[in-house]
Design an enzyme around this catalytic site. Sequence first.
Site, PDB file in Angstrom:
ATOM      1  N   ALA A   9       0.792  -1.151  -0.029  1.00  0.00           N
ATOM      2  CA  ALA A   9       0.015   0.043  -0.056  1.00  0.00           C
ATOM      3  C   ALA A   9       0.843   1.307  -0.002  1.00  0.00           C
ATOM      4  O   ALA A   9       0.237   2.389   0.158  1.00  0.00           O
ATOM      5  CB  ALA A   9      -0.945  -0.037   1.218  1.00  0.00           C
ATOM      6  N   SER A  11       2.823   2.043  -2.708  1.00  0.00           N
ATOM      7  CA  SER A  11       3.047   2.596  -3.969  1.00  0.00           C
ATOM      8  C   SER A  11       2.101   2.058  -4.631  1.00  0.00           C
ATOM      9  O   SER A  11       1.413   0.897  -4.501  1.00  0.00           O
ATOM     10  CB  SER A  11       4.721   2.348  -4.348  1.00  0.00           C
ATOM     11  N   GLY A  14      -1.600  -0.383  -5.252  1.00  0.00           N
ATOM     12  CA  GLY A  14      -2.004  -0.661  -3.672  1.00  0.00           C
ATOM     13  C   GLY A  14      -2.427   0.607  -3.112  1.00  0.00           C
ATOM     14  O   GLY A  14      -3.402   1.104  -2.626  1.00  0.00           O
ATOM     15  N   TYR A 166       7.707 -14.769 -12.538  1.00  0.00           N
ATOM     16  CA  TYR A 166       6.577 -13.797 -12.093  1.00  0.00           C
ATOM     17  C   TYR A 166       5.244 -14.435 -12.761  1.00  0.00           C
ATOM     18  O   TYR A 166       4.192 -14.348 -12.125  1.00  0.00           O
ATOM     19  CB  TYR A 166       6.851 -12.414 -12.901  1.00  0.00           C
TER      20      TYR A 166
HETATM   21  N1  LIG Z   1       2.091  -2.930 -13.046  1.00  0.00           N
HETATM   22  C1  LIG Z   1       1.360  -3.588 -13.794  1.00  0.00           C
HETATM   23  O1  LIG Z   1       1.246  -3.395 -14.971  1.00  0.00           O
HETATM   24  C2  LIG Z   1       0.809  -4.931 -13.034  1.00  0.00           C
HETATM   25  C3  LIG Z   1      -0.112  -5.780 -13.913  1.00  0.00           C
HETATM   26  C4  LIG Z   1      -0.592  -6.818 -13.463  1.00  0.00           C
HETATM   27  C5  LIG Z   1      -0.298  -7.298 -12.192  1.00  0.00           C
HETATM   28  N2  LIG Z   1       0.226  -6.331 -11.206  1.00  0.00           N
HETATM   29  C6  LIG Z   1       0.356  -6.571  -9.878  1.00  0.00           C
HETATM   30  O2  LIG Z   1      -0.230  -5.627  -9.171  1.00  0.00           O
HETATM   31  C7  LIG Z   1       0.655  -5.800  -7.695  1.00  0.00           C
HETATM   32  C8  LIG Z   1       1.170  -4.501  -7.268  1.00  0.00           C
HETATM   33  O3  LIG Z   1       2.005  -3.939  -8.200  1.00  0.00           O
HETATM   34  P1  LIG Z   1       2.308  -2.672  -8.638  1.00  0.00           P
HETATM   35  O4  LIG Z   1       2.396  -2.466 -10.156  1.00  0.00           O
HETATM   36  O5  LIG Z   1       1.354  -1.517  -8.021  1.00  0.00           O
HETATM   37  O6  LIG Z   1       3.770  -2.455  -8.290  1.00  0.00           O
HETATM   38  P2  LIG Z   1       4.359  -1.567  -7.095  1.00  0.00           P
HETATM   39  O7  LIG Z   1       4.066  -0.081  -7.168  1.00  0.00           O
HETATM   40  O8  LIG Z   1       5.931  -1.914  -6.892  1.00  0.00           O
HETATM   41  O9  LIG Z   1       3.642  -2.186  -5.871  1.00  0.00           O
HETATM   42  C9  LIG Z   1       4.169  -3.312  -4.927  1.00  0.00           C
HETATM   43  C10 LIG Z   1       3.911  -2.939  -3.654  1.00  0.00           C
HETATM   44  O10 LIG Z   1       4.483  -4.052  -2.993  1.00  0.00           O
HETATM   45  C11 LIG Z   1       5.164  -3.602  -1.847  1.00  0.00           C
HETATM   46  N3  LIG Z   1       5.985  -4.701  -1.466  1.00  0.00           N
HETATM   47  C12 LIG Z   1       7.221  -5.186  -2.190  1.00  0.00           C
HETATM   48  N4  LIG Z   1       8.049  -6.056  -1.555  1.00  0.00           N
HETATM   49  C13 LIG Z   1       7.328  -6.167  -0.415  1.00  0.00           C
HETATM   50  C14 LIG Z   1       7.756  -7.103   0.808  1.00  0.00           C
HETATM   51  N5  LIG Z   1       8.668  -7.605   0.861  1.00  0.00           N
HETATM   52  N6  LIG Z   1       7.023  -6.775   1.913  1.00  0.00           N
HETATM   53  C15 LIG Z   1       5.926  -6.065   1.753  1.00  0.00           C
HETATM   54  N7  LIG Z   1       5.661  -5.225   0.751  1.00  0.00           N
HETATM   55  C16 LIG Z   1       6.420  -5.504  -0.370  1.00  0.00           C
HETATM   56  C17 LIG Z   1       5.847  -2.454  -2.317  1.00  0.00           C
HETATM   57  O11 LIG Z   1       6.233  -1.614  -1.286  1.00  0.00           O
HETATM   58  P3  LIG Z   1       7.418  -0.244  -1.612  1.00  0.00           P
HETATM   59  O12 LIG Z   1       6.554   0.748  -1.988  1.00  0.00           O
HETATM   60  O13 LIG Z   1       8.064  -0.189  -0.539  1.00  0.00           O
HETATM   61  O14 LIG Z   1       8.264  -0.863  -3.069  1.00  0.00           O
HETATM   62  C18 LIG Z   1       4.601  -1.598  -3.154  1.00  0.00           C
HETATM   63  O15 LIG Z   1       3.936  -0.983  -2.295  1.00  0.00           O
HETATM   64  C19 LIG Z   1       1.443  -6.882  -7.809  1.00  0.00           C
HETATM   65  O16 LIG Z   1       1.052  -7.997  -7.227  1.00  0.00           O
HETATM   66  C20 LIG Z   1       1.771  -7.100  -9.263  1.00  0.00           C
HETATM   67  O17 LIG Z   1       2.151  -8.420  -9.560  1.00  0.00           O
HETATM   68  C21 LIG Z   1       0.856  -5.277 -11.616  1.00  0.00           C
END
Ligand SMILES: NC(=O)c1ccc[n+]([C@@H]2O[C@H](COP(=O)([O-])OP(=O)(O)OC[C@H]3O[C@@H](n4cnc5c(N)ncnc54)[C@H](OP(=O)(O)O)[C@@H]3O)[C@@H](O)[C@H]2O)c1
Lengths: 285, 262
Positions: A9, A11, A14, A166
């Site tokens: 949550a 970045s 989330g 992934y």
């Molecule tokens: N972006 C896309 O196009 C896309 C497409 C399909 C699915 N998704 C899915 O959407 C979800 C969110 O991704 P996003 O694109 O929003 O990426 P993101 O901005 O990197 O968000 C990931 C979040 O998870 C947190 N996180 C990472 N490692 C962690 C850990 N070890 N413990 C606790 N929290 C952790 C991150 O914290 P920090 O803020 O500290 O980095 C961040 O808040 C993921 O499950 C991803 O697979 C994304």
Amino acid sequence: MKTVVVTGATSGIGLAACRELAKLGYGIIGVGRNADRCAGTAEALQGEFPEASIAYFCADLSRQAEVLRVGREIRSHVEEKCEGKLRALVSNAGGVRSYYTTTEDGYETVFALNHLAGFLLSHALLPCLKAGGGRLLVTSSASHKGTRVNWRDIMFRRRYNPLAVYKQSKLLNALFAFGFRDRFSGLGVSAACVDPGLVRTEIGLKDTGGLVKFVWGLRMKRGVEPEVPARAFARLIDAEEPPRALYYRGAKPARHSRQVNRKNADRLWNLSEQLSGAHREEAKT
Amino acid sequence: MTVMITGAAGGLGRAFAMECAARGHDLLLTDLSAEGLGRVSQGIRRLYGVRVFEKSCDITDERAVDELIAYANGAGLRLDMLLNVAGLDREGGFLERGFGDISAILRVNVEATLRVTHRALSLRRADGRFHIVFVSSLASMYPMPLKATYAASKRFLLDFSIALGRELERENVSVLALCPGGMPTRDDCIRAIEAQGFWGRATTTALETVTRRTIAKALRGKKVYVPGAVNLLFSILGKVVPPLAVAKLVYRRWSSVQKKLA
Ligand SMILES: NC(=O)c1ccc[n+]([C@@H]2O[C@H](COP(=O)([O-])OP(=O)(O)OC[C@H]3O[C@@H](n4cnc5c(N)ncnc54)[C@H](OP(=O)(O)O)[C@@H]3O)[C@@H](O)[C@H]2O)c1
């Protein structure tokens, strides 16, 4: 007031989901991995929504001990402040790694973070979800298609390929939602997974390098803003009726891969219980 | 087969433990951190169902090692392999560090490693072959300014390993020195590798491959293993290029990398 828990949550999707939900008047419990970012995000959201109840918890969800700890903390928070009821758990934290690495539990990091963490946290919060007639939403992805579970080597100790790992993790997300539904919908807790589409976040730039970083740097430019999937999450949570379909693209039901079936879901469930000791944890509570 | 691993709660130690467990071997794991050891042992038991014996131990402490050996004896363990993974890697100029830090490198990488090896040999099977692996480093191949003590300690292990292997051949003991370049064991290692740019990536070898091949080579009685083609080339260069020239080159490279990381 209804309360939701959102992991990852601080970045991306989330964070945007927290904002949409706060706008609708939900109480927000966010989970992030970095204490400063957690505090900063909580403060910023509180500034934007002075009326809202916002709490952030910090935990590295790739580590089982941390998931269990934060699960206990959130549960007591919900019991004290939210009548023990949760409207939703959004299991969204996730990441990519360029290389095979293990967590302190010896498990491959992406498997542990993208899949096992959500499995374990949902068990810890199950009593609150039950009490609140809640819903579990898992952030999966269209990239779960065109792949299978690598049962013989689910942690990719051989031939680690960041994209394959992934993709598998997103397939596991869908299978987890499937298994969860099978087991708990009778208790009034529903589950679904959401494909957010291609979203402009930094997911592929964190803890990676080289090719992964380069490719994601190009791809993310074509993505939509995180607010788009965030609104879909908010709609699925806010809707009177719990989600009927298993798999959504945005807020619309969509087709998932044929690999998302009961046989695979049961197999994954059993393995996840074995690897996380979740059945034992549950027995304790 | 039973394998003893030191530094088992660290990145490389964990990967070795997973590799051995995947092969169906029982484990005797030790590490300074009791907590870390408990976590990884539990993970391995849940995933592979092999027998895992764990005892935390400060291997620089004579008495603690005595207790570790007594524990293994008490459990009726006989060993087939020892993986000396525990080690300290501290960078920085000689004068930038307190002497305590410097002597700690020697105490762990050299003295404690030899102590464990000496004592663990007493736990080997009477009838079987015994395998020892020392985790040296690509750094053992050159004099390395800004990592002088570390590199020299790894050089000690490399030479010692080759000599000991010769000495113990008649005892049916084989000894392998593993000399890896960078390994992405943790997220901060990945960042350090990225900070070195192209050469960082080129000298990096995948953890899962290194651990698998190391065990396979140890079982085949190999003496030295330098993972990765680029690293192998570097290790050969280290033998032909004069040490003074290498030291000059290394100094330039490390100063710039450290600036980037700082
Ligand atoms: N972006 C896309 O196009 C896309 C497409 C399909 C699915 N998704 C899915 O959407 C979800 C969110 O991704 P996003 O694109 O929003 O990426 P993101 O901005 O990197 O968000 C990931 C979040 O998870 C947190 N996180 C990472 N490692 C962690 C850990 N070890 N413990 C606790 N929290 C952790 C991150 O914290 P920090 O803020 O500290 O980095 C961040 O808040 C993921 O499950 C991803 O697979 C994304």
